[in-house]
Design a protein around this motif. Structure first.
Motif, mmCIF file in Angstrom:
data_model
loop_
_atom_site.group_PDB
_atom_site.id
_atom_site.type_symbol
_atom_site.label_atom_id
_atom_site.label_comp_id
_atom_site.label_asym_id
_atom_site.label_seq_id
_atom_site.Cartn_x
_atom_site.Cartn_y
_atom_site.Cartn_z
ATOM 1 N N ASP A 259 35.970 41.499 46.384
ATOM 2 C CA ASP A 259 35.600 41.403 44.966
ATOM 3 C C ASP A 259 36.632 40.586 44.194
ATOM 4 O OD1 ASP A 259 33.286 42.851 45.302
ATOM 5 O OD2 ASP A 259 34.112 44.741 44.530
ATOM 6 N N GLU A 260 37.910 40.803 44.502
ATOM 7 C CA GLU A 260 38.964 40.040 43.840
ATOM 8 C C GLU A 260 38.875 38.560 44.196
ATOM 9 O OE1 GLU A 260 42.763 42.990 43.383
ATOM 10 O OE2 GLU A 260 42.189 42.482 45.434
ATOM 11 N N VAL A 261 38.646 38.274 45.475
ATOM 12 C CA VAL A 261 38.583 36.879 45.908
ATOM 13 C C VAL A 261 37.359 36.182 45.312
ATOM 14 C CG1 VAL A 261 38.438 35.340 47.904
ATOM 15 C CG2 VAL A 261 39.834 37.413 48.029
ATOM 16 N N GLU A 262 36.229 36.868 45.294
ATOM 17 C CA GLU A 262 35.018 36.281 44.713
ATOM 18 C C GLU A 262 35.184 36.036 43.218
ATOM 19 O OE1 GLU A 262 32.131 39.141 45.866
ATOM 20 O OE2 GLU A 262 31.734 38.201 47.819
ATOM 21 N N ALA A 263 35.840 36.962 42.533
ATOM 22 C CA ALA A 263 36.118 36.757 41.108
ATOM 23 C C ALA A 263 37.022 35.541 40.922
ATOM 24 C CB ALA A 263 36.753 37.997 40.505
ATOM 25 N N GLY A 264 38.013 35.399 41.793
ATOM 26 C CA GLY A 264 38.879 34.225 41.734
ATOM 27 C C GLY A 264 38.123 32.941 41.985
ATOM 28 N N ALA A 265 37.170 32.990 42.911
ATOM 29 C CA ALA A 265 36.365 31.800 43.207
ATOM 30 C C ALA A 265 35.517 31.379 42.012
ATOM 31 C CB ALA A 265 35.476 32.065 44.418
ATOM 32 N N ARG A 266 35.147 32.346 41.178
ATOM 33 C CA ARG A 266 34.351 32.055 39.978
ATOM 34 C C ARG A 266 35.230 31.791 38.762
ATOM 35 N NH1 ARG A 266 31.358 36.456 42.237
ATOM 36 N NH2 ARG A 266 32.360 37.917 40.784
ATOM 37 N N GLY A 267 36.557 31.858 38.961
ATOM 38 C CA GLY A 267 37.473 31.610 37.864
ATOM 39 C C GLY A 267 37.567 32.743 36.877
ATOM 40 N N ARG A 268 37.172 33.939 37.305
ATOM 41 C CA ARG A 268 37.190 35.078 36.399
ATOM 42 C C ARG A 268 38.522 35.813 36.452
ATOM 43 N NH1 ARG A 268 31.233 37.933 37.262
ATOM 44 N NH2 ARG A 268 29.963 36.146 36.583
ATOM 45 N N LYS A 269 38.818 36.491 35.362
ATOM 46 C CA LYS A 269 40.015 37.320 35.279
ATOM 47 C C LYS A 269 39.677 38.751 35.718
ATOM 48 C CE LYS A 269 42.610 34.127 33.330
ATOM 49 N NZ LYS A 269 43.841 33.587 33.913
ATOM 50 N N PRO A 270 40.623 39.518 36.299
ATOM 51 C CA PRO A 270 41.954 39.032 36.652
ATOM 52 C C PRO A 270 41.905 38.165 37.908
ATOM 53 C CG PRO A 270 41.694 41.299 37.349
ATOM 54 C CD PRO A 270 40.438 40.938 36.602
ATOM 55 N N ALA A 271 42.500 37.006 37.836
ATOM 56 C CA ALA A 271 42.488 36.089 38.977
ATOM 57 C C ALA A 271 43.360 36.636 40.103
ATOM 58 C CB ALA A 271 42.994 34.720 38.545
ATOM 59 N N VAL A 272 43.060 36.227 41.316
ATOM 60 C CA VAL A 272 43.924 36.564 42.450
ATOM 61 C C VAL A 272 45.292 35.944 42.206
ATOM 62 C CG1 VAL A 272 44.328 36.140 44.896
ATOM 63 C CG2 VAL A 272 42.059 36.799 44.109
ATOM 64 N N ARG A 273 46.331 36.701 42.488
ATOM 65 C CA ARG A 273 47.701 36.229 42.293
ATOM 66 C C ARG A 273 48.597 36.877 43.332
ATOM 67 N NH1 ARG A 273 50.519 40.372 39.824
ATOM 68 N NH2 ARG A 273 49.253 42.024 38.864
ATOM 69 N N GLN A 274 49.849 36.490 43.291
ATOM 70 C CA GLN A 274 50.809 37.140 44.158
ATOM 71 C C GLN A 274 51.257 38.454 43.509
ATOM 72 O OE1 GLN A 274 50.926 36.026 46.983
ATOM 73 N NE2 GLN A 274 50.555 33.818 46.887
#
Length: 304
Positions: A259-274
């Protein structure tokens, strides 16, 4: 003045810890004592991923802003209770045929390594005496691409692998990139695993040439995500899940949800980060070990 030392008992093993107040991450004020505390607290989810795998360490005796060194062989004064395996050393830069590797199977060994300022722990995709039981797809973004650009590539790779019946589980590298870890049967050679990963990387590069590169040449990488299939070579290692990394802050190679990675792929917050060590401990409380399925084995990789 002699270094301050503290004698402790860890699961029945006597250890002498030193310089616990020494700052190993100066920008964050993170000390060696905090490194040992992190590895102790994360050990229930980390140790299963280290078990039976030779561990290569990157040591930072004077902190992440100073010199470091890789260590494969057992260091001087290794306790006699530490598990050591003499294994072939393919690709050894020192021409050695075998190396006496440390196997970090238990908490005392993990604490002992942390006390040596072994901040980073790296393991191969195989266990002692066995074929690889895991395939790793390393996503390495070429600047100005970063972790955000890894997310859509991770989703594409996940879906392509799934079409072959291969499940994949994402984690950050703890630096700029991401890795997908795939449990496999453990009855195929590293060459077979590497060849399969290369073929899939090339397929995705052909389908998405503006986003993905599968060739090693660094001049091809700017603005794209390099799918490093070569991490499956028997001589290579990958940073272990939950290992610290030598960054300005104590970042960690952190398991992610899709879910986090897919949200990141769509540019949604919270983005994947370190994520930092403290954040990862909180995430484990919330999610437990997101990479636990890696411990249950998987299917054979398909033939061409």
């Amino acid at each position: 003045m002699p270094a301050e030392r503290l004698r402790v008992d860890v699961e029945g093993r006597a250890l002498e810890l030193s310089n616990l107040d020494k700052v190993l991450y100066p920008a964050a004020g993170f000390t060696k004592g905090e490194v040992i505390d992190y590895y102790t607290r994360i050990s229930p989810v980390l140790l299963p991923h280290l078990r039976d795998r030779p561990v290569t360490r990157i040591r930072f005796p004077n902190g992440v802003d100073d010199k470091s060194f890789f260590e494969k062989n057992t260091p001087a004064a290794t306790p006699d209770w530490v598990r050591v395996e003499n294994l072939p050393a393919p690709g050894s830069t020192k021409g050695r045929e075998t190396i006496d590797y440390v196997i970090a199977d238990d908490l005392p060994t993990l604490v002992w390594l942390a006390n040596l300022a072994a901040l980073e722990l790296h393991t191969p995709q195989w266990k002692v005496g066995e074929h690889p039981d895991m395939m790793v797809v390393d996503l390495d973004p070429g600047p100005p691409a970063g972790l955000a650009e890894c997310c859509p590539v991770a989703v594409l790779m996940r879906d392509r692998l799934a079409s072959d019946g291969i499940e994949s589980y994402p984690k950050t590298s703890g630096k700029k990139g991401m890795q997908l870890c795939c449990p496999i049967a453990g009855n195929q050679s590293a060459d077979v695993v590497s060849d399969y990963a290369k073929r899939i990387a090339q397929e995705l590069e052909q389908a998405h040439p503006k986003l993905i590169v599968s060739k090693m040449a660094k001049n091809l990488r700017p603005g794209k995500v390099f799918i490093d299939w070569s991490q499956n070579n028997a001589a290579k290692t990958t940073v272990a899940p939950y290992s610290l990394r030598a960054q300005s802050v104590p970042s960690v190679s952190t398991p992610l949800t899709w879910d986090e990675v897919e949200a990141g792929a769509r540019g949604r917050k919270p983005a994947v980060r370190q994520f930092t060590a403290a954040e990862v401990l909180t995430r484990v409380d919330e999610y437990d070990d997101l990479l636990a399925p890696l411990l249950d084995g998987g299917p054979e990789l398909p033939a061409r």
